[in-house]
Scaffold this active site. Structure first.
Site, PDB file in Angstrom:
ATOM      1  N   GLY A  12       0.779  -1.241   0.000  1.00  0.00           N
ATOM      2  CA  GLY A  12       0.000   0.000   0.000  1.00  0.00           C
ATOM      3  C   GLY A  12       0.804   1.280   0.000  1.00  0.00           C
ATOM      4  O   GLY A  12       0.272   2.327   0.351  1.00  0.00           O
ATOM      5  N   SER A  13       2.072   1.228  -0.440  1.00  0.00           N
ATOM      6  CA  SER A  13       2.826   2.493  -0.437  1.00  0.00           C
ATOM      7  C   SER A  13       2.275   3.454  -1.492  1.00  0.00           C
ATOM      8  O   SER A  13       2.247   4.669  -1.276  1.00  0.00           O
ATOM      9  CB  SER A  13       4.323   2.257  -0.616  1.00  0.00           C
ATOM     10  OG  SER A  13       4.630   1.784  -1.900  1.00  0.00           O
ATOM     11  N   ASN A  14       1.806   2.934  -2.619  1.00  0.00           N
ATOM     12  CA  ASN A  14       1.161   3.819  -3.608  1.00  0.00           C
ATOM     13  C   ASN A  14      -0.148   4.371  -3.062  1.00  0.00           C
ATOM     14  O   ASN A  14      -0.476   5.536  -3.276  1.00  0.00           O
ATOM     15  CB  ASN A  14       0.882   3.065  -4.907  1.00  0.00           C
ATOM     16  CG  ASN A  14       2.076   3.086  -5.846  1.00  0.00           C
ATOM     17  OD1 ASN A  14       2.388   4.119  -6.438  1.00  0.00           O
ATOM     18  ND2 ASN A  14       2.755   1.952  -5.972  1.00  0.00           N
ATOM     19  N   MET A  88      -4.048  -6.828  -7.408  1.00  0.00           N
ATOM     20  CA  MET A  88      -3.537  -7.952  -8.188  1.00  0.00           C
ATOM     21  C   MET A  88      -4.620  -8.830  -8.810  1.00  0.00           C
ATOM     22  O   MET A  88      -4.444 -10.043  -8.931  1.00  0.00           O
ATOM     23  CB  MET A  88      -2.593  -8.793  -7.311  1.00  0.00           C
ATOM     24  CG  MET A  88      -1.345  -8.038  -6.938  1.00  0.00           C
ATOM     25  SD  MET A  88      -0.467  -7.408  -8.399  1.00  0.00           S
ATOM     26  CE  MET A  88       0.955  -6.639  -7.650  1.00  0.00           C
ATOM     27  N   ARG A  89      -5.737  -8.208  -9.178  1.00  0.00           N
ATOM     28  CA  ARG A  89      -6.779  -8.953  -9.893  1.00  0.00           C
ATOM     29  C   ARG A  89      -7.173  -8.188 -11.145  1.00  0.00           C
ATOM     30  O   ARG A  89      -7.098  -6.961 -11.173  1.00  0.00           O
ATOM     31  CB  ARG A  89      -8.015  -9.122  -9.017  1.00  0.00           C
ATOM     32  CG  ARG A  89      -7.762 -10.021  -7.831  1.00  0.00           C
ATOM     33  CD  ARG A  89      -9.041 -10.247  -7.063  1.00  0.00           C
ATOM     34  NE  ARG A  89      -8.777 -11.039  -5.895  1.00  0.00           N
ATOM     35  CZ  ARG A  89      -8.607 -12.353  -5.903  1.00  0.00           C
ATOM     36  NH1 ARG A  89      -8.714 -13.018  -7.038  1.00  0.00           N
ATOM     37  NH2 ARG A  89      -8.354 -13.010  -4.790  1.00  0.00           N
ATOM     38  N   ASN A 111      -4.360   2.894 -13.259  1.00  0.00           N
ATOM     39  CA  ASN A 111      -3.489   1.850 -12.701  1.00  0.00           C
ATOM     40  C   ASN A 111      -2.031   2.275 -12.857  1.00  0.00           C
ATOM     41  O   ASN A 111      -1.681   2.955 -13.824  1.00  0.00           O
ATOM     42  CB  ASN A 111      -3.715   0.533 -13.451  1.00  0.00           C
ATOM     43  CG  ASN A 111      -2.858  -0.596 -12.904  1.00  0.00           C
ATOM     44  OD1 ASN A 111      -2.756  -0.774 -11.685  1.00  0.00           O
ATOM     45  ND2 ASN A 111      -2.218  -1.354 -13.774  1.00  0.00           N
ATOM     46  N   HIS A 113       1.724   0.656 -13.319  1.00  0.00           N
ATOM     47  CA  HIS A 113       2.373  -0.618 -13.647  1.00  0.00           C
ATOM     48  C   HIS A 113       3.892  -0.429 -13.617  1.00  0.00           C
ATOM     49  O   HIS A 113       4.406   0.555 -14.164  1.00  0.00           O
ATOM     50  CB  HIS A 113       1.920  -1.123 -15.021  1.00  0.00           C
ATOM     51  CG  HIS A 113       2.501  -2.462 -15.334  1.00  0.00           C
ATOM     52  ND1 HIS A 113       1.965  -3.635 -14.820  1.00  0.00           N
ATOM     53  CD2 HIS A 113       3.608  -2.818 -16.023  1.00  0.00           C
ATOM     54  CE1 HIS A 113       2.719  -4.651 -15.216  1.00  0.00           C
ATOM     55  NE2 HIS A 113       3.711  -4.181 -15.945  1.00  0.00           N
TER      56      HIS A 113
HETATM   57  C1  GAR Z   1       3.870  -1.551  -7.281  1.00  0.00           C
HETATM   58  O1  GAR Z   1       5.182  -1.719  -7.747  1.00  0.00           O
HETATM   59  C2  GAR Z   1       2.892  -1.554  -8.443  1.00  0.00           C
HETATM   60  O2  GAR Z   1       3.396  -0.923  -9.592  1.00  0.00           O
HETATM   61  C3  GAR Z   1       2.717  -3.033  -8.669  1.00  0.00           C
HETATM   62  O3  GAR Z   1       2.627  -3.571  -7.369  1.00  0.00           O
HETATM   63  C4  GAR Z   1       3.405  -2.765  -6.478  1.00  0.00           C
HETATM   64  C5  GAR Z   1       2.550  -2.377  -5.292  1.00  0.00           C
HETATM   65  O4  GAR Z   1       3.299  -1.738  -4.298  1.00  0.00           O
HETATM   66  N1  GAR Z   1       1.565  -3.317  -9.455  1.00  0.00           N
HETATM   67  C6  GAR Z   1       1.503  -4.282 -10.356  1.00  0.00           C
HETATM   68  O5  GAR Z   1       2.423  -5.037 -10.584  1.00  0.00           O
HETATM   69  C7  GAR Z   1       0.175  -4.377 -11.087  1.00  0.00           C
HETATM   70  N2  GAR Z   1       0.306  -5.236 -12.227  1.00  0.00           N
HETATM   71  P1  GAR Z   1       2.574  -0.949  -3.131  1.00  0.00           P
HETATM   72  O6  GAR Z   1       1.540  -1.919  -2.520  1.00  0.00           O
HETATM   73  O7  GAR Z   1       3.646  -0.593  -2.150  1.00  0.00           O
HETATM   74  O8  GAR Z   1       1.903   0.256  -3.707  1.00  0.00           O
END
Ligand code: GAR
Length: 206
Positions: A12-14, A88-89, A111, A113
């Site tokens: 969840g840092s994003n 992730m879905r 989103n 990526h």
């Molecule tokens: C991030 O690197 C995001 O780009 C990736 O998951 C990570 C989540 O980090 N997303 C994907 O790969 C989607 N296909 P976070 O939970 O710290 O935000």
């Protein structure tokens, strides 16, 4: 006031970054909820610390039922935009249809990526790019469509692989760019600066 929801599966840092950026635009938009498919995800802690309600909608049943439960919550809260942040879905076309925007001719679902799409779609974008020894890697902020990481691209930010990079340092530089990309997106959203011009969608700057 644009109501935004975040969907996230993990750390969840994003999500935290999006909430913090949104707080800079208190009259323009508000993150009203965080939804996760995992009860133990750290994103819940982050959301709670920032005063945003978070819910788990576990995928115990079939996909459409799961999505209907999420939709019920989102429509109760009158959510207009979704930000996926490590969710992730894959969302179905039926789900996305609820967010179709006539002017944008796209779904109001963003989103982030961890690669320069169309390179390295799917899981583990940084690992894929690192293993492939690319000289330049990056991140993509795009709107979601029915495909896997195929929707219209709004912003791409890139970084060079350093000679002494290991996967951790490589990924860390990418993550900083993810936060920057979402910051630009939230800023554009707050000021109604996401536009379509012919075939393309643009994220304009103030
Ligand atoms: C991030 O690197 C995001 O780009 C990736 O998951 C990570 C989540 O980090 N997303 C994907 O790969 C989607 N296909 P976070 O939970 O710290 O935000």
């Amino acid at each position: 006031m644009i109501k935004v929801a975040i969907m996230a599966s993990g750390n969840g840092s994003n999500a935290e970054n999006i909430i913090r950026v949104a707080l800079q635009y208190p009259t323009q938009l508000k993150v009203v909820v965080v939804i996760s498919d995992r009860p133990q995800a750290f994103v819940h802690t982050r959301a709670q610390e920032l005063g945003v309600p978070s819910y788990t909608v576990e995928r115990l049943k079939d996909r459409l039922q799961h999505e209907e439960e999420i939709l019920a919550l989102l429509s109760k809260l009158q959510v207009e935009w979704l930000c996926l942040a490590g969710y992730m879905r894959i969302l179905s076309g039926t789900f996305l249809q609820h967010f179709y925007d006539l002017k944008l001719q796209a779904f109001r679902v963003a989103n982030i990526h961890p690669s320069l799409l169309p390179a390295f779609p799917g899981l583990n974008g940084y690992q894929q790019a690192f293993k492939a020894q690319v000289a330049q890697a990056g991140v993509t902020l795009h709107l979601v469509d029915q495909g896997v990481d195929t929707g219209p691209i709004l912003r791409q930010l890139s970084f060079d692989r350093a000679p002494d990079d290991d996967l951790t340092s490589f990924q860390q530089r990418g993550m900083e760019l993810e936060y920057q990309a979402y910051q630009e997106f939230i800023n554009a959203l707050a000021h109604h600066l996401i536009k379509r011009d012919g075939e393309r969608l643009y994220l304009l700057e103030e």
